[in-house]
Design a protein around this motif. Structure first.
Motif, PDB file in Angstrom:
ATOM      1  N   ALA A 118       1.097  -1.074  -0.052  1.00 44.76           N
ATOM      2  CA  ALA A 118      -0.108   0.281  -0.111  1.00 44.76           C
ATOM      3  C   ALA A 118       0.975   1.267   0.126  1.00 44.76           C
ATOM      4  O   ALA A 118       0.542   2.261  -0.673  1.00 44.76           O
ATOM      5  CB  ALA A 118      -0.757   0.099   1.369  1.00 44.76           C
ATOM      6  N   TYR A 119       1.995   1.055   0.757  1.00 43.23           N
ATOM      7  CA  TYR A 119       2.905   2.493   0.770  1.00 43.23           C
ATOM      8  C   TYR A 119       3.456   2.536  -0.626  1.00 43.23           C
ATOM      9  O   TYR A 119       3.854   3.803  -0.847  1.00 43.23           O
ATOM     10  CB  TYR A 119       4.082   2.017   2.094  1.00 43.23           C
ATOM     11  N   ASP A 120       3.796   1.435  -1.134  1.00 46.14           N
ATOM     12  CA  ASP A 120       4.493   1.453  -2.394  1.00 46.14           C
ATOM     13  C   ASP A 120       3.506   2.273  -3.447  1.00 46.14           C
ATOM     14  O   ASP A 120       4.062   2.988  -4.238  1.00 46.14           O
ATOM     15  CB  ASP A 120       4.852   0.237  -3.228  1.00 46.14           C
ATOM     16  N   ARG A 121       2.108   1.809  -3.516  1.00 49.68           N
ATOM     17  CA  ARG A 121       1.236   2.533  -4.263  1.00 49.68           C
ATOM     18  C   ARG A 121       1.041   4.152  -3.795  1.00 49.68           C
ATOM     19  O   ARG A 121       0.769   4.785  -4.891  1.00 49.68           O
ATOM     20  CB  ARG A 121      -0.263   1.756  -4.260  1.00 49.68           C
ATOM     21  N   TYR A 122       1.134   4.059  -2.747  1.00 49.52           N
ATOM     22  CA  TYR A 122       0.784   5.647  -2.077  1.00 49.52           C
ATOM     23  C   TYR A 122       1.901   6.367  -2.562  1.00 49.52           C
ATOM     24  O   TYR A 122       1.865   7.618  -3.312  1.00 49.52           O
ATOM     25  CB  TYR A 122       1.026   5.573  -0.691  1.00 49.52           C
ATOM     26  N   VAL A 123       3.230   5.887  -2.719  1.00 54.54           N
ATOM     27  CA  VAL A 123       4.528   6.933  -3.217  1.00 54.54           C
ATOM     28  C   VAL A 123       4.395   6.923  -4.634  1.00 54.54           C
ATOM     29  O   VAL A 123       4.694   8.170  -5.311  1.00 54.54           O
ATOM     30  CB  VAL A 123       5.741   6.238  -2.793  1.00 54.54           C
ATOM     31  N   ALA A 124       4.064   5.672  -5.410  1.00 55.24           N
ATOM     32  CA  ALA A 124       4.136   5.961  -6.887  1.00 55.24           C
ATOM     33  C   ALA A 124       3.051   6.885  -7.513  1.00 55.24           C
ATOM     34  O   ALA A 124       3.294   7.500  -8.269  1.00 55.24           O
ATOM     35  CB  ALA A 124       3.724   4.255  -7.258  1.00 55.24           C
ATOM     36  N   ILE A 125       2.008   6.928  -6.730  1.00 56.54           N
ATOM     37  CA  ILE A 125       0.951   7.826  -7.225  1.00 56.54           C
ATOM     38  C   ILE A 125       0.956   9.011  -6.739  1.00 56.54           C
ATOM     39  O   ILE A 125       0.690  10.146  -7.443  1.00 56.54           O
ATOM     40  CB  ILE A 125      -0.567   7.238  -6.884  1.00 56.54           C
ATOM     41  N   CYS A 126       1.306   9.299  -5.695  1.00 59.39           N
ATOM     42  CA  CYS A 126       1.474  10.762  -4.910  1.00 59.39           C
ATOM     43  C   CYS A 126       2.781  11.522  -5.072  1.00 59.39           C
ATOM     44  O   CYS A 126       2.763  12.763  -5.066  1.00 59.39           O
ATOM     45  CB  CYS A 126       0.912  10.686  -3.413  1.00 59.39           C
ATOM     46  N   ALA A 214      -5.409   1.877   5.196  1.00 55.37           N
ATOM     47  CA  ALA A 214      -6.764   2.696   4.853  1.00 55.37           C
ATOM     48  C   ALA A 214      -6.225   4.311   4.751  1.00 55.37           C
ATOM     49  O   ALA A 214      -6.572   4.962   3.750  1.00 55.37           O
ATOM     50  CB  ALA A 214      -7.553   2.807   6.049  1.00 55.37           C
ATOM     51  N   CYS A 215      -5.339   4.782   5.420  1.00 50.94           N
ATOM     52  CA  CYS A 215      -4.596   6.030   5.454  1.00 50.94           C
ATOM     53  C   CYS A 215      -3.969   6.233   4.078  1.00 50.94           C
ATOM     54  O   CYS A 215      -4.167   7.392   3.482  1.00 50.94           O
ATOM     55  CB  CYS A 215      -3.641   6.404   6.549  1.00 50.94           C
ATOM     56  N   SER A 216      -3.082   5.176   3.589  1.00 50.91           N
ATOM     57  CA  SER A 216      -2.427   5.318   2.308  1.00 50.91           C
ATOM     58  C   SER A 216      -3.484   5.547   1.267  1.00 50.91           C
ATOM     59  O   SER A 216      -3.386   6.337   0.240  1.00 50.91           O
ATOM     60  CB  SER A 216      -1.545   4.127   2.130  1.00 50.91           C
ATOM     61  N   TYR A 217      -4.580   4.666   1.230  1.00 53.60           N
ATOM     62  CA  TYR A 217      -5.240   4.674  -0.018  1.00 53.60           C
ATOM     63  C   TYR A 217      -6.291   5.806  -0.154  1.00 53.60           C
ATOM     64  O   TYR A 217      -6.755   6.122  -0.959  1.00 53.60           O
ATOM     65  CB  TYR A 217      -6.259   3.415  -0.096  1.00 53.60           C
ATOM     66  N   GLY A 218      -6.695   6.301   1.055  1.00 54.59           N
ATOM     67  CA  GLY A 218      -7.375   7.760   1.391  1.00 54.59           C
ATOM     68  C   GLY A 218      -6.494   8.666   0.836  1.00 54.59           C
ATOM     69  O   GLY A 218      -7.070   9.516   0.039  1.00 54.59           O
ATOM     70  N   THR A 239      -5.420  -0.290  -9.862  1.00 54.12           N
ATOM     71  CA  THR A 239      -4.465  -0.953  -8.893  1.00 54.12           C
ATOM     72  C   THR A 239      -4.807  -0.826  -7.482  1.00 54.12           C
ATOM     73  O   THR A 239      -4.819  -1.814  -6.914  1.00 54.12           O
ATOM     74  CB  THR A 239      -3.372  -0.180  -8.937  1.00 54.12           C
ATOM     75  N   CYS A 240      -5.576   0.193  -7.048  1.00 51.96           N
ATOM     76  CA  CYS A 240      -6.122   0.517  -5.902  1.00 51.96           C
ATOM     77  C   CYS A 240      -7.149  -0.490  -5.424  1.00 51.96           C
ATOM     78  O   CYS A 240      -7.219  -1.047  -4.162  1.00 51.96           O
ATOM     79  CB  CYS A 240      -6.430   1.926  -5.437  1.00 51.96           C
ATOM     80  N   SER A 241      -8.011  -0.660  -6.210  1.00 47.49           N
ATOM     81  CA  SER A 241      -9.280  -1.306  -5.854  1.00 47.49           C
ATOM     82  C   SER A 241      -9.045  -3.078  -6.018  1.00 47.49           C
ATOM     83  O   SER A 241      -9.178  -3.630  -5.004  1.00 47.49           O
ATOM     84  CB  SER A 241     -10.280  -1.249  -7.145  1.00 47.49           C
ATOM     85  N   THR A 242      -7.986  -3.439  -6.567  1.00 43.66           N
ATOM     86  CA  THR A 242      -7.330  -4.788  -6.749  1.00 43.66           C
ATOM     87  C   THR A 242      -6.896  -4.862  -5.129  1.00 43.66           C
ATOM     88  O   THR A 242      -7.017  -5.902  -4.715  1.00 43.66           O
ATOM     89  CB  THR A 242      -6.388  -4.811  -7.861  1.00 43.66           C
ATOM     90  N   HIS A 243      -5.697  -4.021  -4.926  1.00 45.95           N
ATOM     91  CA  HIS A 243      -5.403  -4.370  -3.436  1.00 45.95           C
ATOM     92  C   HIS A 243      -6.231  -4.142  -2.250  1.00 45.95           C
ATOM     93  O   HIS A 243      -6.325  -4.886  -1.380  1.00 45.95           O
ATOM     94  CB  HIS A 243      -4.075  -3.253  -3.302  1.00 45.95           C
ATOM     95  N   LEU A 244      -7.103  -3.164  -2.560  1.00 43.86           N
ATOM     96  CA  LEU A 244      -8.218  -2.966  -1.310  1.00 43.86           C
ATOM     97  C   LEU A 244      -9.203  -4.436  -1.199  1.00 43.86           C
ATOM     98  O   LEU A 244      -9.363  -4.849  -0.275  1.00 43.86           O
ATOM     99  CB  LEU A 244      -9.036  -1.903  -1.564  1.00 43.86           C
ATOM    100  N   THR A 245      -9.137  -5.137  -2.479  1.00 40.49           N
ATOM    101  CA  THR A 245     -10.085  -6.322  -2.383  1.00 40.49           C
ATOM    102  C   THR A 245      -9.307  -7.276  -1.703  1.00 40.49           C
ATOM    103  O   THR A 245      -9.917  -8.090  -0.903  1.00 40.49           O
ATOM    104  CB  THR A 245     -10.349  -6.740  -3.992  1.00 40.49           C
TER     105      THR A 245
END
Length: 318
Positions: A118-126, A214-218, A239-245
């Protein structure tokens, strides 16, 4: 002392399947799920290894998730299947300890790995420009090693304690694997203090990581909302919906089981919930990540094309 079992150190796993036709149907269903999980996770590991386009931190973490899931389900299902097929529900004291250790190690490692993903996706997108620095190969390796080390330490502590306490004559564990909370009901001593440590471990390995995810994806969803690129927004949502599932299927049943006091739980409910995080999730992870991920599908097409090209070249030479 008469309450202790002096004749055998073996435990009895009462299992998941009833002794009826329904039990046979459930066994076949779970065995099929096991095969899908086995080949699905092996497929993801090999695909990520063979396709250079997937040699990035996100997919390196995903390959580790598949490796954990592959071992996770293999720790539980083969013994459960053996017990059912051969009508032998016993498991040795050492075997129970080994199963419990690997279950807790792999479970703890997976919860932390999902957080790092989740942190990886947070950094990649933000922070896309800072991504190569913040999520370098070294950082990725530290994430993976940290997940395994923390999971092993937690597992070692709980397994050591659980197998040092005295157990009464009844060694029948009302579960389909050596789950520590289920074993505590057989203890010949007050385990309330230890149950408190289990509760604290659950907060550390389940609740806090889930809050972090939750904070990362928020934050990710907030950033995606303001994206100008429609294509980038769709890719980020996918990507996010996949990981959240994946996270929901894994964390929710796990947390619901371990965060409740023993008095509010029943063995039947615990076993039903355990099916989600020990059997269904390892099967769903490769399916979800392959079917809902265009890069994985693209890698599969390239692999098939490469295989067909090699085969065609071989036929021409022959």
């Amino acid at each position: 002392m008469e309450n202790y079992n002096q004749t055998s150190n073996d435990f009895i796993l009462l299992g998941l399947f009833p002794s009826s036709r329904l039990g046979i149907i459930l066994f076949i269903l779970i065995f099929l799920i096991f095969l899908i999980a086995l080949f699905g996770n092996l497929f993801m590991i090999l695909l990520i290894f063979l396709d250079t386009h997937l040699h990035i931190p996100m997919y390196f973490l995903l390959s580790q998730l598949s490796f954990i899931d592959l071992n996770y389900i293999s720790t539980i299902v083969p013994k459960m299947a053996y017990n059912f097929l051969f009508a032998d529900k016993s498991i040795s004291f050492i075997g129970c300890g080994i199963q419990s250790f690997f279950f807790l190690t792999l479970g703890g490692a997976e919860t932390l790995l999902l957080t790092f993903m989740a942190y990886d996706r947070y950094v990649a997108i933000c922070f896309p420009l800072h991504y190569p620095i913040k999520i370098s190969r070294k950082v990725c390796m530290l994430m993976i090693i940290g997940s395994w080390v923390m999971g092993s330490i937690n597992s070692c502590a709980h397994t050591t304690y659980a197998f040092r306490i005295p157990y009464c004559k009844s060694r029948a564990i009302n579960h389909f694997f050596c789950d520590v909370p289920a074993m505590l009901t057989l203890a010949c001593m007050d385990t309330r203090i230890y149950e408190y440590t289990v509760f604290m471990s659950t907060i550390f390995f389940l609740l806090l990581p889930f809050i972090g995810i939750a904070c990362s994806y928020g934050r990710v969803l907030f950033a995606v909302y303001y994206m100008h690129s429609t294509k980038g927004r769709k890719k980020a949502y996918s990507t996010c919906s996949t990981h959240l599932t994946v996270v929901t299927f894994y964390y929710m049943p796990f947390a619901y089981t371990y965060l409740r006091p023993r008095s509010f739980r029943t063995p039947t409910e615990d076993k039903a919930l355990a099916v989600f995080y020990t059997i269904l999730t390892p099967m769903l992870n490769p399916v979800i990540y392959s079917l809902r991920n265009k890069e994985v599908i693209g890698a599969l097409r390239r692999l098939i094309h490469r295989f067909c090209s090699v085969k065609l070249s071989t036929n021409i030479v022959a």
